[in-house]
Design an enzyme around this catalytic site. Structure first.
Site, short mmCIF file in Angstrom:
data_model
loop_
_atom_site.label_atom_id
_atom_site.label_comp_id
_atom_site.label_asym_id
_atom_site.label_seq_id
_atom_site.Cartn_x
_atom_site.Cartn_y
_atom_site.Cartn_z
N ALA A 170 0.82 -0.92 -0.51
CA ALA A 170 -0.52 -0.24 -0.12
C ALA A 170 0.94 1.46 0.37
CB ALA A 170 -0.74 0.25 1.31
N SER A 172 1.44 6.03 -1.43
CA SER A 172 0.78 7.30 -0.56
C SER A 172 -1.00 6.82 -1.67
CB SER A 172 0.95 7.80 -1.20
OG SER A 172 1.87 8.04 -2.79
N GLN A 175 -3.05 1.07 -3.82
CA GLN A 175 -2.42 -0.15 -3.36
C GLN A 175 -2.34 -1.70 -4.16
OE1 GLN A 175 -5.54 -0.61 -0.61
NE2 GLN A 175 -6.20 -2.14 -0.65
N VAL A 176 -1.10 -2.45 -4.20
CA VAL A 176 -1.37 -3.62 -5.01
C VAL A 176 -2.00 -4.87 -4.31
CG1 VAL A 176 0.38 -5.02 -5.70
CG2 VAL A 176 0.43 -2.74 -5.86
N LYS A 190 -2.84 -3.09 -9.39
CA LYS A 190 -1.95 -2.02 -8.76
C LYS A 190 -3.49 -1.21 -8.96
CE LYS A 190 0.48 2.26 -8.77
NZ LYS A 190 2.11 2.76 -8.87
N ASP A 322 11.65 7.41 -8.68
CA ASP A 322 11.09 7.05 -7.71
C ASP A 322 12.24 5.79 -6.90
OD1 ASP A 322 10.31 7.28 -4.46
OD2 ASP A 322 9.02 7.01 -5.37
#
Length: 542
Positions: A170, A172, A175-176, A190, A322
């Site tokens: 999970a 920001s 969630q997967v 996702k 990221d």
């Protein structure tokens, strides 16, 4: 010290961006019609939450900026009192920001996670905000199920043979979940949190207006540039079809690299809010216990990781924005071999072609400490006199350094650098940051995260430096006319290896000469001391 100041400034800028996102919700009423019915109640609820979030953000960010500005006023930056007071301000500010992230959630948590992952930020920030790394709260399964069924117009059981109700991750914005298609293919699904994109659009509507309204609180920062950058990156991240395209492009860039694995995208089950990918097993790249159990060398993992991102930056100019440990998995293949699984392709930066080539030239100049070229490139990048700090930021050396590549600066070099930095004011730091091309922000952020991971893996400093150098040479040698054809690719690789070997020889010679010079200097000092002792002995005898 200089890098710490830069990252502190950048971290504050990043939190300021987040603050503006929340503050925008408070002004939505200026551009939104009077709500009515169920939809009206939903909008009104969004407004109420927006006002509360923005109020907390205004207070917190205002406190942080004012605390730095006034608590350190009048203190000599080189004094012990200044260092003690600075640490106190760091800790107070970090606690305030942690509370803001925990209460407001969402994008605030994302900002806090980024800051905590950087080794260069003050330890008070990294240790305090580290609790955010695993703090994202998942949505209820029923809400996630509705999002999936609305996107595909089918019941969940018609789409998936199996679907785990409990998320495996999970973050920001999403969630997967793990699932299985009707052909028994394991997939990772996702799913974006319900209503997130709508709230983002509402926030963006008034962000520009509010940034001008509150800019008097932060007169030293340029909100318009930050807002444009933030809006662009968040809009990209909220569109999962763009993430899928980024994923495929990255997979194509590294299709000949057997170590790099990018999950396959199932387009028939992918929309703006749902992304379905091949499920890939692995552990976080910085999980040292797992690497030891799997008999995988952390140094080899570090080298593969830095080669991956070096090629992204210097050769392809298409950079994952990221690269925190949760987005890079190590998947064992037996006998100490492994694959690096790259996840979360929502934020990418396509570097300007001229910037990419200039950055390649910069790294070549940094390794050779070519002062003239570094200063020349500083003019190209628009930073002028501040270009002299590029070697410090990227290689940990000064322009006048005699230290070997990948080693610590001598005490004398550190003393001179400290004296130089003491003359810099916050105006200088702000001027430097504002002058940097926007592509540099991505480079600094990505490199900061990678350095943190490499440090955790225990990789020697020269691994990053030499790998970047080789990738920079490859990036300079690579020309469009040579991009296709096996013979041309082989020719390019041979040419790159020869150039790199030539540079390595130069580096080793310079390092050897420095050692010889240092040894001669020490020998002369010993002879001088011996001569002085003999002279004193003769003087005593006479």
């Amino acid at each position: 010290e200089f890098i710490t100041i830069l990252h502190r400034e950048y971290s504050l800028l990043y939190f300021t961006e987040i603050f503006l996102l929340a503050a925008a919700a408070a002004g939505v009423a200026l551009a939104t019609a009077s709500p009515s019915g169920d939809n009206g109640r939903s909008v009104a609820s969004t407004l109420r939450h927006g006002v509360a979030r923005s109020s907390r953000a205004v207070y917190t960010i205002g406190f942080v900026v004012a605390d730095y500005k006034y608590s350190l006023r009048g203190l000599d930056s080189g004094s012990a009192d200044y260092r003690v007071k600075l640490s106190e301000v760091h800790l107070r500010s970090a606690k305030k920001l942690l509370k803001l992230c925990e209460v407001n959630g969402g994008f605030y948590v994302k900002a806090g996670q980024y800051v905590s992952s950087l080794r260069e930020v003050p330890k008070e920030y990294s240790s305090t905000l580290s609790s955010l790394q695993d703090q994202a709260t998942p949505s209820k399964f029923q809400d996630i199920k509705i999002v999936i069924e609305q996107n595909f117009g089918k019941k969940l059981h018609e789409i998936f043979l199996e679907f785990d109700e409990h998320p495996i991750a999970a973050a920001s914005i999403a969630q997967v979940h793990r699932g299985r298609l009707h052909d028994n293919q394991d997939v990772a699904v996702k799913v974006q949190y319900p209503g997130l994109e709508q709230r983002m659009k509402i926030d963006i509507m008034t962000m520009s207006f509010l940034s001008k309204s509150v800019s008097w609180i932060f007169p030293d920062y340029k909100f318009e540039i930050l807002l444009a950058e933030f809006e662009k990156s968040m809009s990209m991240e909220l569109d999962f079809t763009l993430e899928a395209k980024n994923s495929e492009r990255t997979a194509n860039c590294f299709r000949k690299n057997s170590v790099i694995k990018v999950p396959y995208v199932f387009w028939q089950l992918t929309t703006r809010e749902v992304l379905t990918m091949e499920f890939c097993y692995g552990h976080k790249v910085n999980d040292l216990d797992f690497l030891r159990r799997a008999n995988i060398s952390p140094t080899k993992v570090a080298k593969a990781l830095i080669e991956l991102f070096g090629e992204m930056v210097f050769v392809h100019g298409f950079v994952h924005g990221d690269p925190h440990p949760g987005n890079i998995l190590v998947s064992p293949r037996g006998h100490g071999k492994f694959s690096l699984v790259l996840l979360d392709h929502g934020i990418y930066r396509e570097l300007d072609q001229k910037f990419r080539l200039d950055y390649c030239q910069l790294w070549k100049a940094l390794i050779l400490l070519d002062t003239e070229k570094i200063l020349e490139l500083g003019e190209e990048f628009g930073v002028g006199k501040y270009a002299k700090y590029f070697p410090v930021i990227f290689t940990g050396r000064t322009l006048e350094s005699k230290s070997a590549l990948g080693t610590q600066m001598s005490s004398e070099e550190q003393r001179r650098l400290k004296e130089d930095l003491s003359s810099l004011g916050m105006d200088d730091i702000s001027s430097f940051m504002e002058a940097l091309p926007r592509d540099f922000y991505v480079i600094l952020r990505t490199d900061g995260l990678l350095r943190s991971i490499l440090g955790n893996l225990g990789a020697p400093r020269h691994v990053r430096l030499l790998t970047y150098t080789k990738c920079a040479i490859h990036g300079l040698e690579k020309q469009p006319k040579l991009e296709s054809g096996t013979i041309n690719q082989m020719f390019l690789q041979v040419k790159t290896n020869i150039s790199y070997l030539h540079l390595r020889i130069l580096i080793e010679i310079v390092g050897l000469l420095a050692k010889v010079n240092d040894a001669n200097h020490k020998a002369m000092n010993r002879l001088r001391k011996l001569f002085q002792e003999i002279s004193r002995g003769i003087h005593l005898l006479t």
